[in-house]
Write an enzyme that holds these catalytic residues in place. Structure first.
Site, PDB file in Angstrom:
ATOM      1  N   ASP A  67       0.812  -1.216   0.000  1.00 35.82           N
ATOM      2  CA  ASP A  67       0.000   0.000   0.000  1.00 35.82           C
ATOM      3  C   ASP A  67       0.843   1.263   0.000  1.00 35.82           C
ATOM      4  O   ASP A  67       2.065   1.220   0.154  1.00 35.82           O
ATOM      5  CB  ASP A  67      -0.954   0.006   1.207  1.00 35.82           C
ATOM      6  CG  ASP A  67      -0.290  -0.510   2.486  1.00 35.82           C
ATOM      7  OD1 ASP A  67       0.926  -0.298   2.654  1.00 35.82           O
ATOM      8  OD2 ASP A  67      -0.984  -1.144   3.306  1.00 35.82           O
ATOM      9  N   ASN A 136      -7.924  -3.381  14.271  1.00 38.10           N
ATOM     10  CA  ASN A 136      -9.280  -3.742  13.848  1.00 38.10           C
ATOM     11  C   ASN A 136      -9.287  -4.940  12.904  1.00 38.10           C
ATOM     12  O   ASN A 136     -10.306  -5.252  12.302  1.00 38.10           O
ATOM     13  CB  ASN A 136      -9.983  -2.555  13.200  1.00 38.10           C
ATOM     14  CG  ASN A 136      -9.258  -2.055  11.953  1.00 38.10           C
ATOM     15  OD1 ASN A 136      -8.278  -2.636  11.500  1.00 38.10           O
ATOM     16  ND2 ASN A 136      -9.759  -0.952  11.382  1.00 38.10           N
ATOM     17  N   HIS A 138      -7.389  -5.265  10.128  1.00 42.86           N
ATOM     18  CA  HIS A 138      -7.118  -4.995   8.717  1.00 42.86           C
ATOM     19  C   HIS A 138      -5.774  -5.577   8.294  1.00 42.86           C
ATOM     20  O   HIS A 138      -4.847  -5.700   9.097  1.00 42.86           O
ATOM     21  CB  HIS A 138      -7.223  -3.504   8.387  1.00 42.86           C
ATOM     22  CG  HIS A 138      -6.085  -2.646   8.858  1.00 42.86           C
ATOM     23  ND1 HIS A 138      -6.262  -1.582   9.714  1.00 42.86           N
ATOM     24  CD2 HIS A 138      -4.761  -2.661   8.589  1.00 42.86           C
ATOM     25  CE1 HIS A 138      -5.108  -0.984   9.937  1.00 42.86           C
ATOM     26  NE2 HIS A 138      -4.180  -1.635   9.274  1.00 42.86           N
ATOM     27  N   GLU A 143      -9.735  -2.259   5.283  1.00 38.80           N
ATOM     28  CA  GLU A 143     -10.429  -2.021   6.539  1.00 38.80           C
ATOM     29  C   GLU A 143     -11.628  -2.978   6.687  1.00 38.80           C
ATOM     30  O   GLU A 143     -12.074  -3.597   5.713  1.00 38.80           O
ATOM     31  CB  GLU A 143     -10.915  -0.569   6.587  1.00 38.80           C
ATOM     32  CG  GLU A 143      -9.814   0.477   6.485  1.00 38.80           C
ATOM     33  CD  GLU A 143      -9.001   0.650   7.765  1.00 38.80           C
ATOM     34  OE1 GLU A 143      -8.990  -0.266   8.610  1.00 38.80           O
ATOM     35  OE2 GLU A 143      -8.371   1.709   7.914  1.00 38.80           O
TER      36      GLU A 143
END
Length: 241
Positions: A67, A136, A138, A143
């Site tokens: 990313d 979370n 990810h 996400e």
């Protein structure tokens, strides 16, 4: 899914680095999927040392990063281009033309995403993908709620992700709100995957990844479906298992 719990972060890095050595020794032109963030820094230090010791040759290797932020330059101190250069690339003999990182400043971001997936396909696919994990759940910047069939795409970052990453910036206001991320489908096409997690703040996400249902609510849970996924943890990250 193979789960390895280590006593120290250094032990984690040694185990992960051995996978790189084994792969590159048998396939010098290996295709590597790389991650950023705090977790893989120790691994990259091991790879640099292995290169210096003449045990790891990157001259035929190709890399694809997961990313990059949208809207900051590649030269920005917090860009993932800079991160990779400062933590790995400038210390090893990896040809510049073999380095691939999404361009978060591309004029057409959607076209950039399509081109990135095509580059991976043209290279023959990723042999070994390194992942971290967000609090979370990810992976990459996928996400919660990201479809499992997502390919490389534009992501709106969750507030919690921006808060976690603000430690690299002067303030949360400087953290970009968007990023380009290799999609879950793209990640799952890798031949081998290693997810590394360090620290108690990752324990909940790791529990849900390994023991919870396979659901887009916890993107990393999809790794339960991968035939060659290894999760390497320190004791704190494994504390809920």
């Amino acid at each position: 899914m193979n789960v390895i719990v280590c006593n120290t972060a250094d032990e984690m890095d040694v185990i992960a680095s051995k996978e790189f050595v084994d792969l590159i020794s048998t396939k010098p032109n290996a295709i590597l999927g790389l991650a950023t963030g705090s977790t893989p820094i120790g691994l990259y230090k091991k790879l640099v040392q292995l290169h210096k010791d003449d045990k790891l040759d990157f001259s035929k290797v190709t890399t694809f990063n997961l990313d990059e932020y949208v809207g900051i330059s590649q030269e920005h101190a917090c860009s993932y281009h800079t991160f990779m250069h400062e933590n790995l690339f400038k210390y090893v003999n990896l040809p510049k033309e073999n380095i691939n990182i999404p361009d978060g400043q591309a004029k057409n971001l959607e076209e950039e995403c399509k081109k990135y997936d095509q580059k991976i396909e043209d290279a023959g696919g990723i042999d070994l993908q390194i992942l971290g994990i967000g609090r979370n759940g990810h992976i990459g910047f996928n996400e919660p709620g990201t479809p499992f069939d997502a390919v490389t795409h534009i992501v709106t970052l969750d507030q919690g992700t921006r808060e976690a990453n603000s430690r690299f910036f002067n303030s949360i206001d400087e953290v970009p709100t968007k990023a380009l991320s290799m999609g879950i489908k793209s990640i799952m096409h890798a031949q081998n995957i290693i997810l590394m997690a360090k620290g108690a703040d990752k324990a909940e996400a790791i529990y849900n990844t390994i023991n919870g249902p396979v659901t887009p609510v916890v993107p990393a849970s999809v790794l339960q479906l991968h035939p060659n996924a290894t999760i390497i943890l320190d004791k704190e990250a494994a504390s809920r298992l």
